[in-house]
Motif scaffolding. Structure first.
Motif: not given
Length: 181
Positions: A51-78
């Motif tokens: 991935x770095x060969x293509x350019x910078x990477x935003x690597x974000x860790x989130x606690x658990x898929x389909x939980x409220x905060x993680x879902x909202x964060x995924x929507x915001x990144x999308x």
């Protein structure tokens, strides 16, 4: 120019709430990894080096898929995926969820816009993102975002369980990288 950018980013980290929670600091070399992930429901191999060969990477860790905060964060990144692409950055979300869960999450919540990947215990330890509850590791990850420059050095860290600033702060960091490059 990179030294100036690193110094400015480090100074910014001093005033960004929650940034000091992560062990890896600006200027550190991001630990390399290869793992399984999913994009648009399809499994794929995810390699930080590739991935770095293509350019910078935003690597974000989130606690658990389909939980409220993680879902909202995924929507915001999308929603911001076009802005990240315009800045030349790749977004990767990571949690300790299994591959079938990541496949569903990549379509339902990431809206087929970016890859999510499995964070192994080794990756969680290397990035110091183990979420501890009452001092005991829970198996989940802290909500921590890293911006990694193409050369593999971390230029921005934000660790805060409130998802709301992660997209804005990482996008600002990759846009600064683009203008500095």
């Amino acid at each position: 120019m990179n030294k100036i950018l690193l110094a400015a980013t480090a100074a910014l980290a001093l005033i960004v709430p929650g940034s000091a929670m992560a062990e890896l600091n600006q200027g550190a070399t991001a630990p390399d990894f290869t793992t399984q992930g999913a994009l648009a429901g399809k499994p794929l191999s995810v390699s930080l080096k590739a991935l770095l060969a293509k350019g910078p990477v935003v690597l974000y860790f989130y606690p658990k898929a389909f939980t409220q905060g993680c879902t909202l964060e995924a929507h915001a990144f999308a929603e911001a995926s076009g802005d990240f692409a315009a800045a030349g950055a790749t977004v990767i979300g990571m949690s300790n969820d299994d591959l079938p869960t990541l496949q569903k999450f990549s379509t339902a919540e990431c809206r087929d816009k970016f890859t999510v990947a499995a964070a192994s215990p080794a990756v969680i330890k290397a990035y110091d993102v183990a979420l501890k509850i009452a001092g005991v590791p829970s198996g989940l990850t802290k909500r921590t975002s890293y911006v990694i420059a193409k050369d593999g050095h971390i230029v921005m860290v934000h660790s805060d369980m409130d998802y709301r600033d992660h997209v804005r702060l990482t996008l600002e960091a990759v846009q600064k990288l683009k203008t500095a490059g």
